[in-house]
Design a protein around this motif. Structure first.
Motif, PDB file in Angstrom:
ATOM      1  N   UNK A 126     -28.094  10.780   9.399  1.00  0.00           N
ATOM      2  CA  UNK A 126     -29.084  11.068  10.294  1.00  0.00           C
ATOM      3  C   UNK A 126     -28.849  11.911  11.402  1.00  0.00           C
ATOM      4  N   UNK A 127     -30.557  12.403  11.902  1.00  0.00           N
ATOM      5  CA  UNK A 127     -30.713  12.564  13.062  1.00  0.00           C
ATOM      6  C   UNK A 127     -30.066  12.401  14.194  1.00  0.00           C
ATOM      7  N   UNK A 128     -30.044  10.971  13.854  1.00  0.00           N
ATOM      8  CA  UNK A 128     -29.511  10.188  15.137  1.00  0.00           C
ATOM      9  C   UNK A 128     -28.283   9.958  15.333  1.00  0.00           C
ATOM     10  N   UNK A 129     -27.874   9.689  14.186  1.00  0.00           N
ATOM     11  CA  UNK A 129     -26.298   9.661  13.802  1.00  0.00           C
ATOM     12  C   UNK A 129     -25.927  10.941  13.875  1.00  0.00           C
ATOM     13  N   UNK A 130     -26.175  12.309  13.918  1.00  0.00           N
ATOM     14  CA  UNK A 130     -25.225  13.558  14.214  1.00  0.00           C
ATOM     15  C   UNK A 130     -25.447  13.516  15.628  1.00  0.00           C
ATOM     16  N   UNK A 131     -27.011  12.708  15.817  1.00  0.00           N
ATOM     17  CA  UNK A 131     -26.987  12.942  17.770  1.00  0.00           C
ATOM     18  C   UNK A 131     -25.944  12.792  19.132  1.00  0.00           C
ATOM     19  N   UNK A 132     -25.777  11.329  17.446  1.00  0.00           N
ATOM     20  CA  UNK A 132     -24.948  10.271  19.015  1.00  0.00           C
ATOM     21  C   UNK A 132     -23.559  10.695  18.945  1.00  0.00           C
ATOM     22  N   UNK A 133     -22.749  11.698  17.530  1.00  0.00           N
ATOM     23  CA  UNK A 133     -21.642  12.321  17.598  1.00  0.00           C
ATOM     24  C   UNK A 133     -22.025  14.090  18.262  1.00  0.00           C
ATOM     25  N   UNK A 134     -22.973  13.683  18.214  1.00  0.00           N
ATOM     26  CA  UNK A 134     -22.579  15.221  19.185  1.00  0.00           C
ATOM     27  C   UNK A 134     -23.203  15.157  20.705  1.00  0.00           C
ATOM     28  N   UNK A 135     -23.342  13.696  21.326  1.00  0.00           N
ATOM     29  CA  UNK A 135     -23.607  12.987  22.729  1.00  0.00           C
ATOM     30  C   UNK A 135     -25.261  13.747  22.605  1.00  0.00           C
ATOM     31  N   UNK A 136     -25.995  14.335  22.093  1.00  0.00           N
ATOM     32  CA  UNK A 136     -26.880  14.671  22.440  1.00  0.00           C
ATOM     33  C   UNK A 136     -28.413  14.201  22.148  1.00  0.00           C
ATOM     34  N   UNK A 137     -29.636  13.558  22.145  1.00  0.00           N
ATOM     35  CA  UNK A 137     -30.606  13.012  22.331  1.00  0.00           C
ATOM     36  C   UNK A 137     -31.073  13.563  20.369  1.00  0.00           C
ATOM     37  N   UNK A 138     -31.311  12.258  19.793  1.00  0.00           N
ATOM     38  CA  UNK A 138     -32.383  13.046  19.117  1.00  0.00           C
ATOM     39  C   UNK A 138     -33.104  14.276  18.546  1.00  0.00           C
ATOM     40  N   UNK A 139     -33.777  13.852  19.468  1.00  0.00           N
ATOM     41  CA  UNK A 139     -35.315  15.131  19.941  1.00  0.00           C
ATOM     42  C   UNK A 139     -33.871  16.565  19.879  1.00  0.00           C
ATOM     43  N   UNK A 140     -33.218  17.238  20.336  1.00  0.00           N
ATOM     44  CA  UNK A 140     -32.260  17.771  20.660  1.00  0.00           C
ATOM     45  C   UNK A 140     -31.651  18.384  19.503  1.00  0.00           C
ATOM     46  N   UNK A 141     -31.183  16.958  18.825  1.00  0.00           N
ATOM     47  CA  UNK A 141     -31.291  17.563  17.126  1.00  0.00           C
ATOM     48  C   UNK A 141     -31.950  18.433  16.639  1.00  0.00           C
ATOM     49  N   UNK A 142     -32.796  17.378  16.729  1.00  0.00           N
ATOM     50  CA  UNK A 142     -34.022  18.464  15.824  1.00  0.00           C
ATOM     51  C   UNK A 142     -34.744  19.540  16.580  1.00  0.00           C
ATOM     52  N   UNK A 143     -34.998  20.235  17.816  1.00  0.00           N
ATOM     53  CA  UNK A 143     -34.654  21.405  18.244  1.00  0.00           C
ATOM     54  C   UNK A 143     -33.869  22.157  17.393  1.00  0.00           C
ATOM     55  N   UNK A 144     -32.774  21.933  17.496  1.00  0.00           N
ATOM     56  CA  UNK A 144     -31.322  22.701  16.953  1.00  0.00           C
ATOM     57  C   UNK A 144     -31.548  23.327  15.814  1.00  0.00           C
TER      58      UNK A 144
END
Length: 114
Positions: free
Chosen positions: A38-56
């Motif tokens: 999930x984007x949430x899991x990726x965000x957690x692994x990256x140390x960023x918000x899920x919103x930042x992952x969505x932007x990327x």
């Protein structure tokens, strides 16, 4: 040669940059989907918000090499950048057709081998 806004060369550079960003984000989105992440899991692994992952992953973001490296690290893959000859202009895929929906036609990033 300096890039000048409004010139034909800068327009082509802008289109090429947008095409490369869409290609990269389509490859990343494909990897995320392959892993069932999930984007949430990726965000957690990256140390960023899920919103930042969505932007990327939107394809509209002007990604830095650091951003690409951070996503690659979180996905346990490496980033490989290569420069190669351009196909003839009539064979180039138009910018508007390079979208995340066409990710199956794009080569995904390869897993890193440590």
């Amino acid at each position: 040669m300096a890039w000048r806004h409004g010139t034909e060369r800068s327009r082509h550079a802008d289109l090429a940059g947008a095409r490369a960003a869409r290609h990269a984000t389509a490859s990343l989105a494909g990897l995320v989907a392959e892993r069932g992440m999930s984007r949430k899991e990726l965000a957690d692994r990256m140390g960023v918000s899920p919103g930042r992952v969505s932007q990327i992953l939107s394809g509209d973001e002007n990604l830095t090499l650091r951003s690409l490296a951070a996503v690659a690290e979180a996905l346990d893959v490496s980033v490989e950048i290569s420069f190669c000859e351009q196909p003839a202009a009539e064979h180039r895929e138009p910018l508007e057709t390079v979208r995340p929906e066409t990710a199956d036609r794009l080569r995904p990033l390869t897993p890193s081998h440590h």
